[in-house]
Write a protein that holds these residues in place. Sequence first.
Motif: not given
Length: 66
Positions: A54-66, A3-13
């Motif tokens: 809440e929803r389920a998503v694939l990693e390719g749909e996410l980017t790290l929020a700045s 996994h690229k992202f960790k629990i607690g990280q803020r992301v954008r879909q």
Amino acid sequence: MSHKFKIGQRVRQARRFGSVDHGGAASSIFEVVRLMPEERSGEPSYRIKSTAGERAVLEGELTLAS
């Protein structure tokens, strides 16, 4: 694949083709709440949440929020 992202990280879909954003920029920020097993394709998936739900998503749909 790990996994690229960790629990607690803020992301954008990323917007999906044909989707409409009714909530503005703030609603596009989510928090990773659970790491899910990889899909059959080998792509990791996540449970993410925002104030809208809440929803389920694939990693390719996410980017790290700045």
